[in-house]
Design an enzyme around this catalytic site. Sequence first.
Site, PDB file in Angstrom:
ATOM      1  N   GLU A 204       0.854  -1.204   0.000  1.00 35.15           N
ATOM      2  CA  GLU A 204       0.000   0.000   0.000  1.00 35.15           C
ATOM      3  C   GLU A 204       0.888   1.252   0.000  1.00 35.15           C
ATOM      4  OE1 GLU A 204      -2.786   0.234   3.279  1.00 35.15           O
ATOM      5  OE2 GLU A 204      -3.937   1.838   2.334  1.00 35.15           O
ATOM      6  N   ASP A 279     -12.954  -0.387   0.544  1.00 34.13           N
ATOM      7  CA  ASP A 279     -12.033  -0.138   1.659  1.00 34.13           C
ATOM      8  C   ASP A 279     -12.777   0.469   2.861  1.00 34.13           C
ATOM      9  OD1 ASP A 279      -9.581  -0.359   2.848  1.00 34.13           O
ATOM     10  OD2 ASP A 279      -8.642   1.321   1.834  1.00 34.13           O
ATOM     11  N   ASP A 280     -13.110   1.763   2.763  1.00 35.39           N
ATOM     12  CA  ASP A 280     -13.749   2.475   3.885  1.00 35.39           C
ATOM     13  C   ASP A 280     -14.760   3.460   3.297  1.00 35.39           C
ATOM     14  OD1 ASP A 280     -11.848   1.598   6.128  1.00 35.39           O
ATOM     15  OD2 ASP A 280     -10.440   2.468   4.705  1.00 35.39           O
TER      16      ASP A 280
HETATM   17  C1  6MZ Z   1      -4.661  -0.255   6.094  1.00 38.04           C
HETATM   18  C2  6MZ Z   1      -6.747   0.114   6.993  1.00 38.04           C
HETATM   19  C3  6MZ Z   1      -7.083   0.949   5.907  1.00 38.04           C
HETATM   20  O1  6MZ Z   1     -10.916  -2.691  12.015  1.00 38.04           O
HETATM   21  O2  6MZ Z   1     -11.798  -0.714  13.291  1.00 38.04           O
HETATM   22  N1  6MZ Z   1      -7.803   0.084   7.813  1.00 38.04           N
HETATM   23  N2  6MZ Z   1      -5.550  -0.483   7.076  1.00 38.04           N
HETATM   24  N3  6MZ Z   1      -4.914   0.545   5.045  1.00 38.04           N
HETATM   25  C4  6MZ Z   1      -6.102   1.184   4.912  1.00 38.04           C
HETATM   26  N4  6MZ Z   1      -6.269   2.027   3.856  1.00 38.04           N
HETATM   27  C5  6MZ Z   1      -6.928   3.267   3.923  1.00 38.04           C
HETATM   28  N5  6MZ Z   1      -8.351   1.368   6.081  1.00 38.04           N
HETATM   29  C6  6MZ Z   1      -8.771   0.816   7.256  1.00 38.04           C
HETATM   30  O3  6MZ Z   1     -11.754  -0.670  10.787  1.00 38.04           O
HETATM   31  C7  6MZ Z   1     -10.842   0.412  10.750  1.00 38.04           C
HETATM   32  C8  6MZ Z   1      -9.427  -0.130  10.749  1.00 38.04           C
HETATM   33  O4  6MZ Z   1      -9.171  -0.807   9.508  1.00 38.04           O
HETATM   34  C9  6MZ Z   1      -7.819  -0.638   9.106  1.00 38.04           C
HETATM   35  C10 6MZ Z   1      -7.156   0.196  10.201  1.00 38.04           C
HETATM   36  O5  6MZ Z   1      -6.560  -0.669  11.150  1.00 38.04           O
HETATM   37  C11 6MZ Z   1      -8.346   0.942  10.815  1.00 38.04           C
HETATM   38  O6  6MZ Z   1      -8.119   1.364  12.148  1.00 38.04           O
HETATM   39  P1  6MZ Z   1     -11.953  -1.602  12.070  1.00 38.04           P
HETATM   40  O7  6MZ Z   1     -13.351  -2.105  11.936  1.00 38.04           O
END
Ligand code: 6MZ
Length: 336
Positions: A204, A279-280
Amino acid sequence: MEDFIKKCPKVELHAHLNGSLSIETLQKLAIIKYGKSNSRFKELCDDFRNFEDHSMSECFQKFKFAHELTSTLECLREATLLAIKEFSEDNVVYLELRTTPKSTEEMSKRDYLENVLLAIKKASEDYPNILVKLLPSIDRSQGLDSAEEMFSLVLDFLEDDRFKDIIKGIDLSGNPTVGNFGVYKNLLVRAREASLKLALHCGEVENPSEITEMIEFGMDRCGHGTFISGENFELLKEKKIPVECCLSSNVVCGTVKNFNEHHFKRLLDANHPVVICTDDLGIFNSNLSSELTIAFNTFSLTIDDLRKVITNAVNCSFAAEEDKSDILKKIEAFFI
Ligand code: 6MZ
């Protein structure tokens, strides 16, 4: 096209639970937790979505906001249900959620994992059109002890008839500029031995030696893969490791300059198994239909390309074979 993509049955393989809470969901959780919604909350939501500095560290600051709102059992269950509901409303028919168990004043990591699993079970009744699986996450920034604690809970829940079919694999994620992969290798070997699949964030950010170490170790799917190049790219292709591409996430976090330069197209052209994921979606204000639409428009994809990318997602999912074939039938019926 947007409407066509929205109606299409889709598969989401890379979604972090706390990153997948939309503003509407966060607002509902705030009302449950604090009893009222106010203008300060609206400001916080705007902060949550506005990125002044497009960097990985700013992105990671944002998670604290969602974590605060999912720190009680009731909010955590509701958050899981609402996230699943919204994926289902976007016609996602199969979803692999991932999350790192957390302990708070009100719950232990065991409670966290159990309640997410319970919410996924409840969702199978409330939202029967979507099949949901879980990949508990190792947060690479938290160190080995924390990962070991999570893994021993996973092994316990794999023995539990209520949940054993829901947990499909382990995700390695967290701030990629913190911690190092090597620390977790032994645990990941044991996860493999327990028949869990491995979905690892790899490349990443730029870190060629770690990328080589990870690809040589092997994984069932690679998250992001942005900085995999040269010999590492050849090895990735040789090993046919599917890549989960998250377009908006990479552009907002500044690891890819713009959509046109996204490595998704290079992978597609190389006929490599590649999938599009959110992703988010809460943080990047998106959903799977929007991400596929961005891919479609940016790279002038054909309907056949679209079908291929969605079908790739089914084939490289961690679903049982009979579930894969049911999902494929739905997709084939749509494209006829
Ligand atoms: C790496 C990521 C991420 O686990 O609290 N997370 N890790 N790269 C990314 N790219 C943007 N996006 C999210 O969901 C949130 C957590 O997911 C991981 C990180 O650890 C973040 O705190 P949960 O449900």
